[in-house]
Design an enzyme around this catalytic site. Sequence first.
Site, PDB file in Angstrom:
ATOM      1  N   ARG A  40       0.827  -1.220   0.000  1.00 37.80           N
ATOM      2  CA  ARG A  40       0.000   0.000   0.000  1.00 37.80           C
ATOM      3  C   ARG A  40       0.859   1.266   0.000  1.00 37.80           C
ATOM      4  NH1 ARG A  40      -3.462   2.949   4.377  1.00 37.80           N
ATOM      5  NH2 ARG A  40      -5.294   3.639   3.228  1.00 37.80           N
ATOM      6  N   ILE A  66      -7.086   8.038  -0.424  1.00 39.22           N
ATOM      7  CA  ILE A  66      -7.029   6.588  -0.616  1.00 39.22           C
ATOM      8  C   ILE A  66      -7.925   6.040   0.495  1.00 39.22           C
ATOM      9  CG2 ILE A  66      -4.934   6.411   0.796  1.00 39.22           C
ATOM     10  CD1 ILE A  66      -4.060   3.976  -0.791  1.00 39.22           C
ATOM     11  N   SER A  67      -8.850   5.138   0.165  1.00 39.48           N
ATOM     12  CA  SER A  67      -9.787   4.637   1.169  1.00 39.48           C
ATOM     13  C   SER A  67      -9.041   3.892   2.277  1.00 39.48           C
ATOM     14  CB  SER A  67     -10.803   3.691   0.536  1.00 39.48           C
ATOM     15  OG  SER A  67     -11.544   4.328  -0.463  1.00 39.48           O
ATOM     16  N   GLN A  68      -9.678   3.862   3.440  1.00 40.21           N
ATOM     17  CA  GLN A  68      -9.154   3.090   4.586  1.00 40.21           C
ATOM     18  C   GLN A  68      -9.108   1.601   4.192  1.00 40.21           C
ATOM     19  OE1 GLN A  68     -11.575   3.892   8.023  1.00 40.21           O
ATOM     20  NE2 GLN A  68     -10.712   2.184   9.165  1.00 40.21           N
ATOM     21  N   PRO A  69      -8.057   0.867   4.580  1.00 42.27           N
ATOM     22  CA  PRO A  69      -7.978  -0.556   4.227  1.00 42.27           C
ATOM     23  C   PRO A  69      -9.224  -1.357   4.631  1.00 42.27           C
ATOM     24  CG  PRO A  69      -5.873   0.182   5.074  1.00 42.27           C
ATOM     25  CD  PRO A  69      -6.820   1.333   5.232  1.00 42.27           C
TER      26      PRO A  69
END
Length: 218
Positions: A40, A66-69
Amino acid sequence: MKQYIDSYQHKGLRKRLVDLLRSKGISDERVLDAINAIPRHFFLDSAFDLIAYEDRAFPISADQTISQPYTVAYQTQLLQIKKSEKVLEIGTGSIYQSSVLAELGARVYTIERQKKLFDEQKDFVFKSKYPNIKFFYGDGFEGLSTYMPFDKIIITAAAPFIPPKLIAQLKPGGMMVIPLDEGEVQRMLRITKNADGTLTEESFEAFSFVPMLTGKNS
Ligand code: SAH
């Protein structure tokens, strides 16, 4: 020039992130394996190198995120991706979610409305690893009528309503995962298009996304 080094430290942090996602309820091991396989930190500015494996959203270009995992894992798990399925993604952003889908063997068609972000795909580090990702600059509300129908559709921005053109581009039997705006937060919905064209809606957890906006931004 960004250096792309995936060290033992990165791998260790990533493994811990995967364990955290599992403890938060992500149970699809294929999704967890995909997250474990993708560095990431490659998708972020080098300033975020060692915090890239915290379960948080981070800023990327054009004031986007960037979206949260956990969110990426959650949406991907709901999609139940099978190898070779055609998947339309709205909101390319950092290309991280697209990569997770590609790692699962999907044929990914991803649309971004921000020109600056779209242009970054030219230097995408995994271009040869994921030839199954195709990039488009456009308005996700319109979808991609040339490439329809899609087995799955994923929207990675807060949708003000369920876009009718996207429903039309979904295969019978196909599914769309969409964070639908409820004001402060968005409700994650999974919409299944039945063989007779009717829709079945399932409701899941609340999340917080950047807004899905109409038109393109140059
Ligand atoms: N999937 C991305 C998440 C990025 S955030 C990732 O993994 O990093 C959401 C993205 O959706 C932003 O880049 C934003 O510009 C984009 N977006 C918002 N509205 C859109 C629209 N109508 N069409 C295409 N992209 C859109």
